[in-house]
Design a protein around this motif. Structure first.
Motif, PDB file in Angstrom:
ATOM      1  N   GLN A 102       0.841  -1.194   0.000  1.00  0.00           N
ATOM      2  CA  GLN A 102       0.000   0.000   0.000  1.00  0.00           C
ATOM      3  C   GLN A 102       0.882   1.252   0.000  1.00  0.00           C
ATOM      4  O   GLN A 102       0.630   2.201  -0.738  1.00  0.00           O
ATOM      5  CB  GLN A 102      -0.912   0.001   1.223  1.00  0.00           C
ATOM      6  CG  GLN A 102      -1.843   1.197   1.293  1.00  0.00           C
ATOM      7  CD  GLN A 102      -2.734   1.166   2.522  1.00  0.00           C
ATOM      8  OE1 GLN A 102      -2.802   0.166   3.235  1.00  0.00           O
ATOM      9  NE2 GLN A 102      -3.435   2.247   2.784  1.00  0.00           N
ATOM     10  N   GLU A 193      -3.933  -2.610  -2.013  1.00  0.00           N
ATOM     11  CA  GLU A 193      -4.538  -1.315  -2.311  1.00  0.00           C
ATOM     12  C   GLU A 193      -3.791  -0.578  -3.429  1.00  0.00           C
ATOM     13  O   GLU A 193      -3.232   0.500  -3.218  1.00  0.00           O
ATOM     14  CB  GLU A 193      -4.622  -0.457  -1.049  1.00  0.00           C
ATOM     15  CG  GLU A 193      -5.538  -1.072   0.010  1.00  0.00           C
ATOM     16  CD  GLU A 193      -6.007  -0.078   1.055  1.00  0.00           C
ATOM     17  OE1 GLU A 193      -6.264   1.078   0.682  1.00  0.00           O
ATOM     18  OE2 GLU A 193      -6.104  -0.458   2.226  1.00  0.00           O
ATOM     19  N   ALA A 196      -4.793   3.201  -4.023  1.00  0.00           N
ATOM     20  CA  ALA A 196      -4.782   4.176  -2.926  1.00  0.00           C
ATOM     21  C   ALA A 196      -3.890   5.370  -3.261  1.00  0.00           C
ATOM     22  O   ALA A 196      -2.729   5.211  -3.643  1.00  0.00           O
ATOM     23  CB  ALA A 196      -4.296   3.514  -1.642  1.00  0.00           C
TER      24      ALA A 196
END
Length: 288
Positions: A102, A193, A196
């Protein structure tokens, strides 16, 4: 009552014909908190699987356990039928199971091209005695450089190959991390993710790249919160809440499952989890 074929699968009894990854009884506790308590999960081969759930559901921790970045308290899991439980991360990657983060992990003081070449495995020039004789490794390094440049071109980063990786934008770093993961020619790519903090224009590019991984025969498992994205690219969805897998199935199946709606919104509601709240609506006031 909806037809049973429309319901998400029983999380403990998935019906997957050819799973590439199978995990059983995986747990991880931090102090008194059981962050992961997964009874059974199967990841279908050659498909895109989304791992979703509310914040704190244990998704990233589960990723870390499967890929060797953390050690489970209990559990077994296999990749292509081979046990990899608590195997170090670098050995997991060599087997063909790689992941991104992430928060991107590029090496800021190395160039984009150097970041790519560093990801290649089995480099003869890394060994002390072999390094003394360039003839033993120069051909391999040339091949690694060619592959790195091909991947950079695929991800529209070829013009940046000589730039420091730390000079890239957040979205470009995610592209670099995805491209770097492909240097080991993986069978399973795990993305934590990937969208993100990415601007809308680059998000569409990333979506296309994720789809292209499936078209190239790879399996993709990704963590995501954007339900529109999950519907768009996922073949299979696994839902976690409070460390447990509570549902799995197609996007439409899980998003209509009462267990999933309760996990996201709590009980006693009638809201569709795919609907975004109107930002112009007045904030609710607390009861006094």
């Amino acid at each position: 009552m909806p037809d049973k074929t429309e319901l998400a699968q029983d999380p403990a009894k998935p019906s997957i014909d050819d799973p590439i990854l199978v995990a059983d009884n995986v747990t991880r506790t931090f102090g008194g908190l059981k962050a992961v308590d997964v009874e059974h999960v199967e990841i279908p081969r050659g498909k895109i699987t989304a791992l979703i759930g509310p914040n704190g559901a244990g998704k990233t921790t589960f990723f870390n356990l499967l890929t060797g970045f953390d050690e489970a308290d209990t559990g077994t899991w296999t990749f292509n039928g081979r046990s990899i439980a608590n195997t170090p991360a670098h050995k997991v990657a060599r087997l063909g199971m790689v992941r991104t983060f992430q928060l991107t992990k590029v090496l800021s003081k190395l160039s984009v091209l150097e970041n790519m070449r560093l990801a290649a495995t089995g480099q003869k020039g890394e060994k002390f005695f072999s390094a003394l004789f360039s003839g033993l490794w120069s051909g391999q390094e040339k091949a690694n450089t060619e592959r790195a440049r091909e991947l950079l071109a695929r991800f529209k980063l070829d013009a940046k190959e000589d730039d420091f990786a730390g000079s890239l934008s957040g979205g470009q770093r995610k592209l670099l991390e995805m491209a770097r993961a492909l240097m080991v020619e993986p069978e399973l790519v795990m993305l934590d993710e990937p969208m993100a903090g990415v601007n809308p224009a680059l998000k569409q590019s990333l979506l296309g790249h994720v789809k292209s991984l499936r078209e190239d025969g790879m399996t993709v498992l990704f963590v995501e919160h954007d339900m529109d994205m999950v519907r768009d690219i996922s073949d299979h969805v696994i839902v976690m809440a409070q460390g447990k897998v509570i549902a799995q199935g197609t996007p439409d199946q899980v998003m209509g499952d009462q267990r999933v709606i309760d996990a996201y919104l709590g009980e006693h509601h009638d809201t569709d989890i795919t609907q975004e709240r109107d930002p112009s609506a007045a904030p609710e006031t607390e009861a006094r």
